[in-house]
Design an enzyme around this catalytic site. Structure first.
Site, PDB file in Angstrom:
ATOM      1  N   ILE A   1      -7.566   7.423  -0.848  1.00 55.36           N
ATOM      2  CA  ILE A   1      -7.407   5.974  -0.916  1.00 55.36           C
ATOM      3  C   ILE A   1      -8.232   5.407   0.234  1.00 55.36           C
ATOM      4  O   ILE A   1      -8.124   5.865   1.374  1.00 55.36           O
ATOM      5  CB  ILE A   1      -5.923   5.567  -0.826  1.00 55.36           C
ATOM      6  CG1 ILE A   1      -5.768   4.032  -0.840  1.00 55.36           C
ATOM      7  CG2 ILE A   1      -5.246   6.141   0.404  1.00 55.36           C
ATOM      8  CD1 ILE A   1      -4.307   3.577  -0.889  1.00 55.36           C
ATOM      9  N   SER A   2      -9.088   4.439  -0.062  1.00 55.69           N
ATOM     10  CA  SER A   2     -10.014   3.923   0.952  1.00 55.69           C
ATOM     11  C   SER A   2      -9.289   3.199   2.082  1.00 55.69           C
ATOM     12  O   SER A   2      -8.170   2.706   1.913  1.00 55.69           O
ATOM     13  CB  SER A   2     -11.023   2.968   0.305  1.00 55.69           C
ATOM     14  OG  SER A   2     -11.830   3.633  -0.626  1.00 55.69           O
ATOM     15  N   LYS A   3      -9.942   3.131   3.223  1.00 50.02           N
ATOM     16  CA  LYS A   3      -9.411   2.356   4.349  1.00 50.02           C
ATOM     17  C   LYS A   3      -9.252   0.896   3.925  1.00 50.02           C
ATOM     18  O   LYS A   3     -10.129   0.345   3.254  1.00 50.02           O
ATOM     19  CB  LYS A   3     -10.363   2.442   5.538  1.00 50.02           C
ATOM     20  CG  LYS A   3     -10.531   3.815   6.135  1.00 50.02           C
ATOM     21  CD  LYS A   3     -11.667   3.857   7.143  1.00 50.02           C
ATOM     22  CE  LYS A   3     -11.438   2.902   8.311  1.00 50.02           C
ATOM     23  NZ  LYS A   3     -12.487   3.050   9.355  1.00 50.02           N
TER      24      LYS A   3
ATOM     25  N   ARG B   1       0.820  -1.219   0.000  1.00 51.26           N
ATOM     26  CA  ARG B   1       0.000   0.000   0.000  1.00 51.26           C
ATOM     27  C   ARG B   1       0.853   1.267   0.000  1.00 51.26           C
ATOM     28  O   ARG B   1       0.427   2.309  -0.505  1.00 51.26           O
ATOM     29  CB  ARG B   1      -0.937  -0.016   1.217  1.00 51.26           C
ATOM     30  CG  ARG B   1      -2.045   1.049   1.177  1.00 51.26           C
ATOM     31  CD  ARG B   1      -3.052   0.808   2.286  1.00 51.26           C
ATOM     32  NE  ARG B   1      -4.188   1.726   2.224  1.00 51.26           N
ATOM     33  CZ  ARG B   1      -4.448   2.684   3.100  1.00 51.26           C
ATOM     34  NH1 ARG B   1      -3.625   2.855   4.143  1.00 51.26           N
ATOM     35  NH2 ARG B   1      -5.510   3.458   2.979  1.00 51.26           N
TER      36      ARG B   1
END
Length: 306
Positions: free
Chosen positions: A141-143, A115
């Site tokens: 950016i999503s969790k 990530r």
């Protein structure tokens, strides 16, 4: 199409591979003596041609092996310290398992995709926290927990070792979720409407060389009809409702997961619009089953390109 230069046939005559020496000078009064040359070998009889087998359709692509992505991630982050370590990814996957994610294939994908390659260098120290992070252009950016949860819902009902088939992602963003999807699906198509983010995602994904992922620049609300139908569709932005074009591109038996807006009850002061996950299953050509799930928070779904 390139062609291969003609090869020499073997065996070659001896004089073709041995350096020729000049004949000795004639001695007065004596005839020149020629050096005997070996006879050319008799060519071997031609082998009968093997019967050609009928062509079969190329097999569908498979998800990229986790080991390949891990090796490429290590090469891309050589010297990157702890953030490049597989331990940071494994620890994140362990926390998600403890939080309720049960699909081992999804957890393996989270533990595989680096990530930190998808966030700004200044945010790398937060890459493996369960937090949404800014990626520019008012997007995030999503969790990781939300990424894992949404993909797990798409895979619900599949055998543990069975991949998703053809998946469409609406909202590529920085490319992280697309990379995770590539680990659990045979084919992934991802659309981004913001040109700089589309280019950023391509740059982020290039070191990982993911062959079963195709990025497209365009209006995600229109879907990708030329590649439809899709066995799964996932939206990374929330609209008032799911666009009709996406429902039409969902295969029968397929699943769509999306955040959608929830309007407050009329006449209740102080209430605001919220969001929740909506799972849509296509039962047949005209019938869709909808299931409302937990509350979430996403950037808004917009039409057009910029």
């Amino acid at each position: 199409m390139s062609t291969t230069p003609p090869r020499n046939k073997f065996p070659l005559p001896l004089d073709a591979v041995v350096e020729r020496k000049p004949a000795p000078a004639r001695t007065a009064g004596l005839p020149a003596v020629g050096t005997p040359r070996p006879a050319a070998p008799t060519p071997a009889p031609a082998k009968p041609a093997k019967p050609r087998l009928p062509r079969t359709a190329a097999p569908a692509p498979a998800p990229v092996p986790a080991s390949a992505v891990e090796q490429r991630a290590s090469a891309a982050t050589a010297g990157g310290g702890g953030m490049a370590s597989a331990r940071a990814r494994a620890a994140l996957a362990a926390r998600l398992r403890a939080a309720g994610i049960r699909d081992e294939r999804v957890l393996s994908a989270i533990a595989t995709v680096p990530r930190h390659l998808f966030v700004e260098p200044g945010l790398a120290s937060q890459a493996y926290e369960d937090a949404a992070l800014p990626i520019g252009h008012q997007q995030t950016i999503s969790k990781p927990s939300v990424v894992a949860r949404m993909i797990e819902l798409l895979r619900e009902g599949l055998a543990a070792d069975a991949p998703l088939e053809r998946v469409l992602e609406i909202g590529t963003g920085c490319g992280y979720q697309a990379a995770v999807l590539s680990q659990v699906a045979r084919e992934v198509f991802s659309i981004e409407r913001i040109r700089p983010l589309h280019e950023q995602a391509k740059a982020n994904l290039r070191p990982l060389r993911v062959p079963n992922l195709r990025l497209h620049y365009g209006d995600g609300m229109l879907g990708l009809p030329q590649a439809a139908p899709f066995s799964a569709i996932i939206l990374a932005a929330a609209g008032m409702e799911v666009p009709e074009a996406l429902l039409e591109q969902l295969a029968i038996g397929g699943r769509l997961i999306a955040p959608v807006a929830v309007m407050p009850p009329a006449g209740v002061p102080g209430q605001t619009v919220t969001q929740q996950l909506l799972l849509i299953e296509r039962r047949n050509r005209h019938r869709f089953h909808r299931t409302a799930l937990e509350a979430v928070f996403f950037v808004p779904l917009k039409s057009g390109t910029i």
